[in-house]
Design a protein around this motif. Structure first.
Motif, PDB file in Angstrom:
ATOM      1  N   VAL A 115      26.769  34.934  59.529  1.00 41.86           N
ATOM      2  CA  VAL A 115      26.203  34.564  58.220  1.00 41.86           C
ATOM      3  C   VAL A 115      25.986  35.813  57.371  1.00 41.86           C
ATOM      4  N   ASN A 116      25.414  36.867  57.969  1.00 42.43           N
ATOM      5  CA  ASN A 116      25.201  38.111  57.226  1.00 42.43           C
ATOM      6  C   ASN A 116      26.522  38.707  56.745  1.00 42.43           C
ATOM      7  N   HIS A 117      27.519  38.683  57.618  1.00 42.46           N
ATOM      8  CA  HIS A 117      28.824  39.205  57.229  1.00 42.46           C
ATOM      9  C   HIS A 117      29.409  38.425  56.054  1.00 42.46           C
ATOM     10  N   PHE A 118      29.300  37.125  56.126  1.00 42.58           N
ATOM     11  CA  PHE A 118      29.874  36.305  55.062  1.00 42.58           C
ATOM     12  C   PHE A 118      29.172  36.566  53.733  1.00 42.58           C
ATOM     13  N   LEU A 119      27.856  36.676  53.758  1.00 42.25           N
ATOM     14  CA  LEU A 119      27.110  36.948  52.526  1.00 42.25           C
ATOM     15  C   LEU A 119      27.483  38.308  51.954  1.00 42.25           C
ATOM     16  N   LEU A 120      27.651  39.302  52.815  1.00 42.13           N
ATOM     17  CA  LEU A 120      28.043  40.629  52.343  1.00 42.13           C
ATOM     18  C   LEU A 120      29.442  40.608  51.748  1.00 42.13           C
ATOM     19  N   MET A 121      30.392  40.008  52.456  1.00 47.53           N
ATOM     20  CA  MET A 121      31.760  39.962  51.944  1.00 47.53           C
ATOM     21  C   MET A 121      31.830  39.189  50.628  1.00 47.53           C
ATOM     22  N   ASN A 122      31.030  38.145  50.521  1.00 51.60           N
ATOM     23  CA  ASN A 122      31.002  37.366  49.287  1.00 51.60           C
ATOM     24  C   ASN A 122      30.419  38.175  48.141  1.00 51.60           C
ATOM     25  N   SER A 123      29.343  38.918  48.405  1.00 48.99           N
ATOM     26  CA  SER A 123      28.723  39.731  47.345  1.00 48.99           C
ATOM     27  C   SER A 123      29.632  40.882  46.929  1.00 48.99           C
ATOM     28  N   TRP A 124      30.465  41.370  47.845  1.00 49.50           N
ATOM     29  CA  TRP A 124      31.408  42.445  47.522  1.00 49.50           C
ATOM     30  C   TRP A 124      32.743  41.905  47.023  1.00 49.50           C
ATOM     31  N   LYS A 125      32.834  40.578  46.869  1.00 48.24           N
ATOM     32  CA  LYS A 125      34.047  39.912  46.382  1.00 48.24           C
ATOM     33  C   LYS A 125      35.264  40.223  47.267  1.00 48.24           C
ATOM     34  N   LEU A 126      35.047  40.152  48.566  1.00 51.84           N
ATOM     35  CA  LEU A 126      36.115  40.431  49.527  1.00 51.84           C
ATOM     36  C   LEU A 126      36.561  39.181  50.284  1.00 51.84           C
ATOM     37  N   ILE A 127      36.098  38.007  49.837  1.00 46.26           N
ATOM     38  CA  ILE A 127      36.592  36.764  50.432  1.00 46.26           C
ATOM     39  C   ILE A 127      38.072  36.606  50.063  1.00 46.26           C
ATOM     40  N   ALA A 199      41.243  37.043  67.340  1.00 45.30           N
ATOM     41  CA  ALA A 199      40.043  36.624  66.603  1.00 45.30           C
ATOM     42  C   ALA A 199      40.340  35.378  65.770  1.00 45.30           C
ATOM     43  N   PHE A 200      39.434  34.419  65.822  1.00 42.46           N
ATOM     44  CA  PHE A 200      39.644  33.176  65.081  1.00 42.46           C
ATOM     45  C   PHE A 200      38.482  32.849  64.135  1.00 42.46           C
ATOM     46  N   LEU A 201      37.261  32.894  64.649  1.00 42.55           N
ATOM     47  CA  LEU A 201      36.127  32.389  63.878  1.00 42.55           C
ATOM     48  C   LEU A 201      35.960  33.115  62.551  1.00 42.55           C
ATOM     49  N   TRP A 202      35.918  34.453  62.593  1.00 41.96           N
ATOM     50  CA  TRP A 202      35.698  35.186  61.339  1.00 41.96           C
ATOM     51  C   TRP A 202      36.876  35.045  60.373  1.00 41.96           C
ATOM     52  N   PRO A 203      38.128  35.276  60.795  1.00 38.55           N
ATOM     53  CA  PRO A 203      39.251  35.059  59.862  1.00 38.55           C
ATOM     54  C   PRO A 203      39.296  33.636  59.319  1.00 38.55           C
ATOM     55  N   PHE A 204      38.885  32.662  60.116  1.00 39.76           N
ATOM     56  CA  PHE A 204      38.865  31.272  59.672  1.00 39.76           C
ATOM     57  C   PHE A 204      37.851  31.070  58.548  1.00 39.76           C
ATOM     58  N   LEU A 205      36.716  31.748  58.620  1.00 34.43           N
ATOM     59  CA  LEU A 205      35.664  31.581  57.621  1.00 34.43           C
ATOM     60  C   LEU A 205      35.948  32.361  56.335  1.00 34.43           C
ATOM     61  N   VAL A 206      36.538  33.542  56.454  1.00 28.73           N
ATOM     62  CA  VAL A 206      36.646  34.423  55.297  1.00 28.73           C
ATOM     63  C   VAL A 206      37.936  34.220  54.497  1.00 28.73           C
ATOM     64  N   VAL A 207      38.925  33.545  55.086  1.00 26.30           N
ATOM     65  CA  VAL A 207      40.203  33.331  54.397  1.00 26.30           C
ATOM     66  C   VAL A 207      40.473  31.834  54.294  1.00 26.30           C
ATOM     67  N   THR A 208      40.656  31.377  53.061  1.00 25.69           N
ATOM     68  CA  THR A 208      40.963  29.961  52.829  1.00 25.69           C
ATOM     69  C   THR A 208      42.341  29.768  52.196  1.00 25.69           C
ATOM     70  N   LYS A 209      42.954  30.843  51.716  1.00 28.90           N
ATOM     71  CA  LYS A 209      44.270  30.757  51.100  1.00 28.90           C
ATOM     72  C   LYS A 209      45.347  30.944  52.162  1.00 28.90           C
ATOM     73  N   GLU A 210      46.246  29.988  52.250  1.00 22.58           N
ATOM     74  CA  GLU A 210      47.251  29.977  53.306  1.00 22.58           C
ATOM     75  C   GLU A 210      48.090  31.250  53.388  1.00 22.58           C
ATOM     76  N   PRO A 211      48.559  31.841  52.261  1.00 23.39           N
ATOM     77  CA  PRO A 211      49.386  33.049  52.369  1.00 23.39           C
ATOM     78  C   PRO A 211      48.657  34.249  52.962  1.00 23.39           C
ATOM     79  N   LEU A 212      47.320  34.218  52.988  1.00 22.80           N
ATOM     80  CA  LEU A 212      46.547  35.343  53.509  1.00 22.80           C
ATOM     81  C   LEU A 212      46.032  35.110  54.924  1.00 22.80           C
ATOM     82  N   MET A 213      46.331  33.951  55.491  1.00 25.51           N
ATOM     83  CA  MET A 213      45.788  33.616  56.810  1.00 25.51           C
ATOM     84  C   MET A 213      46.445  34.420  57.919  1.00 25.51           C
ATOM     85  N   ASN A 214      45.666  34.712  58.958  1.00 26.99           N
ATOM     86  CA  ASN A 214      46.204  35.279  60.181  1.00 26.99           C
ATOM     87  C   ASN A 214      46.884  34.175  60.983  1.00 26.99           C
TER      88      ASN A 214
END
Length: 264
Positions: A115-127, A199-214
């Motif tokens: 949760v902390n990671h997601f909030l940080l990445m979102n605030s830094w516009k790195l989603i 790794a699955f959980l974090w890449p799954f949460l932070v990337v929603t655009k198909e061309p950028l998915m792992n």
């Protein structure tokens, strides 16, 4: 001796049973994809793999995984080696506090920080960016701990002699300490790469655009391309790390032993 032989036989049978239990899902998956239907042929099954490789963006997903996993591996090894050297060989204020903090962070599961990671990445516009995938995976206290333990075993006379000759601490690290521990570095690099690739959980949460998915995340999208199931894509996703493990299995085993045999 008879008791020892009996114990060895029991252990061998248990190991065999565990191996069969582990291998069965993999064998079943391969058989299911190679012969997907009762009336299908092996060639029909192989066509599923060809379809996955050439009629889906799996190449792009592989590339995304390679970039993120390779970057995570390179940065983790570089940072961990430098941090391990500093804690082991340098004297500075807060050294013990830093060491105990790293030891304590080793006990905190990464999932607790999601949760902390997601909030940080979102605030830094790195989603939906590579940086957003990479940065939280750079937390690898076990690598720092392993390096510190091995640098502790190095004679300090080596670094002192190099320092007298005018070498910087960075030069001592990269020219003396790391070459003496290439086996440790190789083992850690392999295990970090495999972990980042899988790794699955974090890449799954932070990337929603198909061309950028792992690849590990994107195989869930594979069904719309394959038309049958994503099982073939799942096997293809695990193929690179399987090859890495088979080629470097001794180093992987060494890394696992290093990680589990850390001394405080």
């Amino acid at each position: 001796m008879r008791r020892l032989n009996l114990a060895g036989l029991v252990l061998a049978l248990l190991t065999l049973a565990a191996s069969v239990a582990w291998a069965y899902p993999l064998v079943w998956a391969i058989r299911t994809t190679v012969v997907p239907r009762a009336d299908g042929s092996v060639w029909d099954g192989l066509a599923v793999y060809a379809n996955a490789l050439f009629n889906s963006p799996i190449g792009l997903w592989y590339f995304n995984s390679l970039v993120t996993s390779g970057t995570v591996t390179a940065v983790v090894i570089g940072i961990s080696a430098a941090a391990g050297y500093a804690i082991s060989q340098l004297e500075f204020h807060g050294r013990k506090l830093l060491w105990y903090t790293i030891l304590a962070s080793f006990m905190i599961p990464v999932q607790a920080l999601i949760v902390n990671h997601f909030l940080l990445m979102n605030s830094w516009k790195l989603i939906n960016t590579w940086a957003g995938v990479i940065l939280p995976q750079l937390i690898a206290p076990v690598a720092v701990i392993v390096y510190k333990q091995f640098f502790d075993s190095m004679p300090k006379e080596l670094s002192e002699a190099a320092r007298v000759d005018g070498a910087s601490h960075a030069r001592v690290l990269w020219s003396i300490y790391l070459p003496a521990n290439w086996g440790v570095t190789a083992a850690l690099a392999i295990i970090v790469f495999i972990g980042a690739w899988n790794a699955f959980l974090w890449p799954f949460l932070v990337v929603t655009k198909e061309p950028l998915m792992n690849i590990t995340v994107a195989i869930g999208q594979a069904e719309q391309y394959l038309g049958v199931s994503g099982l073939a894509a799942a096997l293809l996703a695990g193929l690179p790390v399987a090859v890495v493990y088979l080629v470097f299995q001794r180093k992987v085993t060494e890394a696992i032993m290093l990680s589990s045999g850390i001394k405080g």
